[in-house]
Design a protein around this motif. Structure first.
Motif, PDB file in Angstrom:
ATOM      1  N   LYS A 203      10.137 -37.994  18.468  1.00 45.34           N
ATOM      2  CA  LYS A 203       9.313 -38.045  17.260  1.00 45.34           C
ATOM      3  C   LYS A 203       8.119 -38.982  17.451  1.00 45.34           C
ATOM      4  O   LYS A 203       8.277 -40.132  17.857  1.00 45.34           O
ATOM      5  CB  LYS A 203      10.154 -38.497  16.075  1.00 45.34           C
ATOM      6  N   GLU A 272       8.176 -33.705  18.098  1.00 44.99           N
ATOM      7  CA  GLU A 272       8.090 -33.454  16.663  1.00 44.99           C
ATOM      8  C   GLU A 272       7.246 -34.566  16.039  1.00 44.99           C
ATOM      9  O   GLU A 272       7.290 -35.718  16.471  1.00 44.99           O
ATOM     10  CB  GLU A 272       9.482 -33.440  16.034  1.00 44.99           C
ATOM     11  N   ILE A 274       6.121 -36.828  12.669  1.00 48.96           N
ATOM     12  CA  ILE A 274       6.607 -37.326  11.384  1.00 48.96           C
ATOM     13  C   ILE A 274       5.522 -38.184  10.724  1.00 48.96           C
ATOM     14  O   ILE A 274       4.623 -38.703  11.396  1.00 48.96           O
ATOM     15  CB  ILE A 274       7.897 -38.150  11.547  1.00 48.96           C
TER      16      ILE A 274
END
Length: 326
Positions: A203, A272, A274
């Motif tokens: 992340k 990913e 965030i």
């Protein structure tokens, strides 16, 4: 003899390693060992003595102190999230000033860790050739950066006797072995390594500025091996005293950094994005890139490891190794 403060920390322990590998163990190492496992950073190292910081002033005042010809001051509160102003002032400014004054009185070379955090939120002109008035215009975004900035101003402006050779080194984004104890201040590669090594999603923060893509926030990432080479270059006391950037001069994105780590671990990138916490958004640097002209003019001519080369060394020789310590 060489004094290394912060010797059990990230950069300090790598400096001790480099000195050992150069055949030197005439080192006074100074640090708190705390309870975070940082003692392991020194577990392979040789030195003349190991002191707690509160013991150092007594040693400097003794005959043993007179044998020190260079002080490499890497010890500090380095957390960009630090909020205790009194403690940061004591450790990052007043303690550094004490060592400066000792070096001035005893003719020792003084090298201290400054930081690119002193530049604040800039998109260009990370210029280490600024005079005092130019430095005064910088606006660090956090207490840590401000404390380093305050000492840079003191060093440049000081009319008191100064060390015969002194160097404030503005480190950019340093990563590499022996940073494991730094918790939230570890590099992104180190923090995400457990997932990266397994090929799981890692992340990264989304960008909250339209001029940067998610993962496109950039830093001048520099491997700790290269940082230590620069520190030891200045420790010789042959360059003109002053403040110098220590970075590669090449900004790269966080996406580049993490993708290189996945590939070094034998996986395809799996990132990913965030949201960045609200409390960080106003204090977040989106871009850093060192101007290296002054560093090169000081006689430092060694090449820097490319990002992918440095990440591969870190992942394969340390993060994925049974013994990750240098």
């Amino acid at each position: 003899m060489i004094l290394v403060t912060g010797a059990a920390g990230f950069i300090g322990s790598n400096l001790v390693a480099d000195l050992n590998e150069a055949g030197r163990d005439d080192i006074i190492a100074c640090d708190w060992l705390s309870d975070d496992g940082r003692w392991e950073n020194l577990s392979k190292r040789s030195f003349h003595d190991l002191l707690l910081p509160e013991q150092l002033e007594g040693v400097l005042a003794s005959a043993k102190g007179k044998r020190i010809d260079a002080v490499l001051h890497m010890g500090a509160i380095s957390a960009t999230t630090a909020t205790d102003g009194n403690l940061v002032l004591k450790r990052n400014y007043q303690y550094t000033k004490m060592l400066w004054e000792w070096c001035a009185a005893n003719g020792a070379t003084f090298v201290y860790a400054s930081s690119a955090a002193t530049y604040g939120d800039r998109t260009d002109h990370f210029d280490d050739r600024l005079d005092y008035e130019g430095l005064r215009q910088l606006r660090p975004l956090n207490l840590y950066g401000w404390s380093k900035h305050m000492f840079d101003l003191f060093a440049v402006k000081s009319t008191d006797p100064a060390p015969p050779h002194w160097y404030g080194l503005k480190f950019f984004n340093v990563f590499g072995p022996n940073e494991y104890h730094k918790e939230s201040m570890r590099s992104v590669v180190c923090k995400l390594a457990p997932d990266i090594l397994l090929g799981k999603p890692a992340k990264l923060f989304k960008s909250h500025r339209p001029d940067f893509s998610d993962g496109g926030q950039t830093r001048d990432f520099i491997f700790v091996y290269d940082v230590c080479k620069a520190v030891l270059h200045f420790a010789r006391g042959e360059a003109e005293s002053g403040i110098y950037n220590v970075g590669t001069g090449q900004a790269r994105s966080f996406a580049d950094l993490v993708s290189a780590a996945y590939r070094a671990a034998g996986h395809e990138p799996n990132i990913e994005y965030i949201d960045m916490p609200m409390e960080l958004r106003s204090r977040y640097q989106y871009f850093t890139e060192a101007s290296t002209d002054k560093l090169r003019s000081a006689g430092y001519n060694l090449p820097f490891l490319k990002l992918e080369e440095a990440v591969e060394i870190y992942v394969k020789q340390h993060l994925a190794a049974e013994d990750r310590y240098r």
